[in-house]
Structure formats: structure tokens, C-alpha cells
Design a protein around this motif. Structure first.
Motif: not given
Length: 563
Positions: A331-340, A490-494, A560-563
Motif C-alpha cells: 500500500l503506497c500512500c500518496i505523499p504530500p505535495k504542499t505545506l498546506t 520552512y514550516t514556520e515553527g510547526y 506558530v499558528r495552527w488549527g
């Protein structure tokens, strides 16, 4: 994990799960809802907090609070583990003069090496020299723990000499017992390094060597009684091997306490510099190993359980002609393409999978075991291929459970995303050595109805651990430390990708099994220590190097802001 259900998954959506081929239309697709439920239950089990709250929002809120408490305890444990009681137990009979000298000469060099990249590690050192009952008042020499490395060196220089004996066996058990019971062990991290070239008294330890006490220790000490005391005091045992005379002793010790590291201190002829360097590597390795164990497993019971598990390993690749072929699905998971997508906590649960049939052979015994997983040799036999694989299996997981394996693949895919971005940025400033993560997939074994993770096997490669999620740096490489810093910026502290291990090749670091510290504590498993992990295990210890500066990375703390 965010407490809202994604807006684009509403009651009108229909989703077909490529794993179970089910079709449904709840707030999350039914298979994904099950994955989320499995993850919450696992996190509840890991923190020891089971909540009967009826809504997803309440359960997540409750669990996050207790994960924060769990992380706070883990951070305290990490800080405590950086204070090390380091005891040397050394055979001081006639043949050991070069090793006594090396013990004296290596201590400052070793401390300098360890503290070069880990200034927060503090040492308390002690010494117990043993000879034999024949030596009477010179049988034992003890220096209790001191934080002065110079005092340790001076004591060995002025007080410790090799004295000849009239048989081969020595008072090994007396020396170990004195070190365990007469020393002031006080720190959380306790390391005993035993170095000797002869076994204890008694027929169980030798049959061909001269022994004045063939019936065993004249003071009625046994290996069982001494080593059990050692375990009760939560002391980790390491051995420096000089010759084969101690092989039977080591096997007896393994039967009692499980597997433990054995360092090669054999030398051809007296070469002081070579021996001192071997001592430095052995002692540094023992310290790094003990810190990794105590910060990962967090209690002595788990550490000793792991040592027992290590007795099961077989480091040799099997004769594949004697094993039957299994069938399964990759099972190959589709990898993420963006930071979002990376910041979307539901991304991995709502991804589709590319399925591929596979036939394979699996070794019956693991060749390695870590804090969480066994590693097995495997062979891909699909379409006439014979590609070597590594299959990894969690120690304690129910048969048929996929969620935890998907999480390990998610971590690997995210690390791969950042390595690609890092390599591109590094190349622009003239850095050509790459950081690469081995592709990891989930393997479903149809024969045993079990899931594993699987990756390619790297032939003739020396596997190394470069750093740990506790912030420990075991082998410094500016590229790897800059890569971790890059993920933070790159993730702004995430998040920060750390716990880097793998193979150092000429043109790349080929890595596997990273960990991720992330501000969202309900992602990336038990090794995720959240915002505290980012700040206390990485930022507080990171010193920007030339590559950081070339990439214009700064050590600022990002809110960082998240959620």
C-alpha cells in the motif's frame, strides 16, 4: 489534531476506501473514521487515559490535555537522563597494565568528544578495580563517584597498578558487587562499563582455565545475585572484551539480564594510542546508548524487557530456498505535495492508496530490534525478482491493525518532502551532498492477516544513529543539523524532523525512521514531544553552522499558528 471536521467532508460526500473497498458518506469516510478512532484509542492507551466522552471533539480535547502532561514528564526525564553516573569496573591483574593506562588517559578525551556537541551532558565518574582473593587487602580498589575528571585520572595514576595472580580466574563477581553496592549511585542515568580478560571463579564460567576456586566464589556470590542487584539499582551494563576467555561468562550474563553491548578492545601488540581511541569510542557509545534508552523507554523495566527481546535476534540472512512464498499487497500512500497538506492533520487518513500485489519471503527471526520494532530480512520474489527488503513489525500491536503503520509511513513521506525542498535549496548555495529518506510502504500479509512496514535493504552499509529526538547528537554532521533547522523554518515553527539515522554515503545521507516534533500533539506518535520538544530538544541545543548560514536560517523562536 484539529477539533473540527473538515468542511469539505460533509454528509453529501461519498468516498470509496481503496483498502477495504467500502462506500460510505459520514463526516469522514468510514474507513478514515475508523483510522481516527484507532489513533485516538492508541494515544489514550499510551497516556493511560481512557475517556468515555461521547463526542469526537470532547475526546480530542481531553486527550490533548493528557498528552501535554505526558510530554511534560518526558521532557523532565530527558533532562534527568543527561546527568550520568559512569562507573568503570576494571580487572587490575598483571596482564591489564595497558588497559589501566588507557582508562586513565581516555577520560578527558572522551568527555571533550561527548560535550563538543552535547554540552548539557554532565558526568560523575567512579572506579572499582578488582584482582583476586589471593591479593587480600589489594583485592579491591574503590573510588566513589566524583564530578572531577582530573581526580579520577589522578587516582588511577597514583593508586592503581596491575598485580600478578596465581590463577587465571579472577574475583569478577566481587568487583561487580562492590561497584553496585558500595558506590553512591545518585543520577537517573547509570552506566557500568566492565573491562576484563578473565572470567569469574567456578566451573560454569570456564572448564579449561586454572581456577583456585572451581566450586565458585568463596564468598558465596553468584552471577544471579550480583546482576539482580544491578537491575534493582537500574544500572545498565556494558562490557569491554579483550579476548575469548570471557565468552562463556558473557553468555551466562545474557541468560540472566538479556543482551547488552560488548565493545571490542582487542589489540595486536601494545599500541597505546589505538587502545585509548578504542576506550573513547566504547565509553562514548555507552553514554549515548544509555541516554537513548532512558529517554526513549523511560523506565528500567522497559529497558530490561528490550534486552530480553534482543536475545531473539539472528543477524544472519537466512537460506531463502528453505522458506515458502507469501502473498500480500503493498500500500503506497500518496505523499504530500504542499505545506498546506502537511499541516492538515487528516491528510494521511483521507489519502488514497496505490495497491500493488507482491509475493515475498520473510525470515522467521528478526535481525535487529529497537525500542518499538523488530526488523526482519525479507525477499521480494514478484515477477521473478529477488530484491532484498527490510520488514519492520511493532513489538506490541494487534494483528490486522494498520493505523500505526500508516502513521510511520506518513512521517517518512513528510520527511521525504522536506528533504527534497532542502536538497534544492542546498544545491543553490553549492552544497551537493543530499539528504534522502528511504521510501516506506505498508505491507499487508494475506497469509497471516497482518500489517508491516517495508523498505528496501541497503547492502554493505554501516548503519549509524546521528541524533535523537531528545536532542542528543551522537555523530555530528552539519548538513543533518541544518536540515532539521530547515524543517523548522520552512514550516514556520510547526514541526522539526529529527532523530536522524541511516547510512552516510559519499554523495548522500540515506535515512530511515525519523521522528517529528510537532505543535499538534495528536500526530506523529509517542516520540512527538510537541512545542516543548521543538524548543527544548532542538532549538535550545542547536548551534547554527556554515550550512545554516548559507541557507540564511536563524535560530529565532517562531510563534506558530495552527488549527
Amino acid at each position: 489534531m484539529n477539533q473540527k471536521i473538515r468542511d469539505d467532508y460533509n454528509a453529501s460526500n461519498t468516498h470509496v476506501c481503496t483498502i477495504c473497498n467500502s462506500e460510505s458518506a459520514p463526516e469522514l469516510p468510514i474507513c478514515n473514521t475508523k483510522l481516527l478512532e484507532d489513533r485516538l484509542r492508541r494515544y489514550e492507551d499510551e497516556t493511560g487515559q481512557i475517556n468515555d466522552a461521547s463526542t469526537l471533539k470532547d475526546r480530542v480535547s481531553y486527550l490533548r490535555k493528557h498528552r501535554e502532561n505526558h510530554v511534560s514528564k518526558a521532557i523532565i526525564n530527558i533532562e534527568d537522563s543527561m546527568s550520568v553516573d559512569l562507573c568503570f569496573v576494571l580487572d587490575c591483574t598483571g596482564s591489564m597494565s595497558p588497559y589501566i593506562e588507557a582508562a586513565k588517559e581516555h577520560i578527558l578525551k572522551m568527555a571533550s568528544y561527548v560535550n563538543r556537541n552535547n554540552s548539557n551532558i554532565k558526568f560523575w565518574v567512579s572506579f572499582c578495580g578488582y584482582r583476586d582473593h589471593y591479593n587480600r587487602s589489594d583485592r579491591l580498589q574503590i573510588l566513589d563517584f566524583t564530578d572531577s575528571l582530573e581526580k579520577f585520572k589522578t587516582y588511577i595514576t597514583n593508586k592503581v597498578t596491575a598485580i600478578s595472580n596465581n590463577d587465571i580466574a579472577e574475583d569478577v563477581l566481587g568487583g561487580l558487587n562492590a561497584a553496585i553496592t558500595e558506590m553512591t549511585w545518585s543520577n537517573a542515568n547509570r552506566v557500568l562499563i566492565h573491562i576484563g580478560d578473565a572470567p569469574p571463579h567456578g566451573r560454569r564460567f570456564n572448564t579449561n582455565l586454572t581456577d583456585n576456586y572451581p566450586d565458585g566464589d568463596p564468598n558465596d556470590l553468584t552471577a544471579e545475585s550480583v546482576l539482580k542487584k544491578m537491575q534493582l539499582k537500574k544500572i545498565l551494563y556494558f562490557f569491554g572484551k579483550i579476548n575469548t576467555s570471557t565468552d562463556v561468562m558473557l553468555n551466562v550474563f545474557r541468560e540472566i539480564i538479556g543482551e547488552f553491548p560488548v565493545f571490542d578492545l582487542m589489540t595486536m601488540g601494545y599500541k597505546p594510542e589505538v587502545l585509548v581511541n578504542k576506550f573513547c569510542r566504547a565509553t562514548s557509545s555507552a553514554i549515548f546508548s544509555s541516554i537513548t534508552l532512558t529517554t526513549t523507554l523511560r523506565n528500567s523495566k522497559s529497558i530490561y524487557s528490550l534486552q530480553r527481546k534482543k536475545l531473539q535476534i539472528n543477524p544472519h540472512e537466512p537460506d531463502w530456498t528453505t522458506y515458502s512464498v507469501k502473498t500480500g499487497k503493498l500500500l503506497c500512500c500518496i505523499p504530500p505535495k504542499t505545506l498546506t497538506e502537511i499541516k492538515d492533520e487528516y491528510y494521511s487518513m483521507q489519502s488514497s492508496f496505490i495497491e500493488q500485489e507482491i509475493s515475498f519471503k520473510l525470515a522467521p527471526q528478526p535481525f535487529s530490534v529497537g525500542a518499538e520494532r523488530y526488523a526482519y530480512f525479507a525477499l521480494d520474489t514478484s515477477l521473478g525478482r529477488t530484491n532484498k527488503l527490510v520488514i519492520k513489525k511493532y513489538h506490541d500491536i494487534k494483528i490486522g491493525t494498520i493505523e500505526k503503520y500508516l502513521e510511520s509511513v506518513e512521517i517518512s513521506n513528510i520527511a521525504h518532502f522536506f528533504s527534497t525542498k532542502f536538497n534544492t535549496a542546498a544545491k543553490r548555495v553549492g552544497i551537493n551532498k543530499k539528504v534522502t529518506f528511504i521510501d516506506v510502504r505498508v505491507l499487508y500479509d494475506k497469509t497471516n492477516n497482518a500489517y508491516y512496514s517495508v523498505e528496501k535493504y541497503i547492502d554493505n552499509a554501516k548503519f549509524k544513529k546521528f541524533n535523537a529526538n531528545s536532542g542528543l547528537i551522537t555523530e555530528f554532521h552539519s548538513i543533518l543539523e541544518a536540515f532539521a533547522h530547515f524543517t523548522y523554518k520552512y514550516t514556520e515553527g510547526y514541526l522539526v524532523v529529527y532523530d536522524l539515522q541511516g547510512v552516510d554515503l559519499h554523495n548522500e545521507f540515506l535515512l530511515t525512521d525519523p521522528a517529528i516534533h510537532c505543535v499538534d500533539l495528536l500526530r506523529f506518535g509517542n516520540s512527538n514531544l510537541g512545542k516543548s520538544g521543538i524548543q527544548k530538544c532542538f532549538l535550545a541545543k542547536h548551534e547554527c553552522n556554515d550550512i545554516c548560514r548559507k541557507l540564511e536560517l536563524t535560530n529565532d523562536i517562531l510563534e506558530v499558528r495552527w488549527g
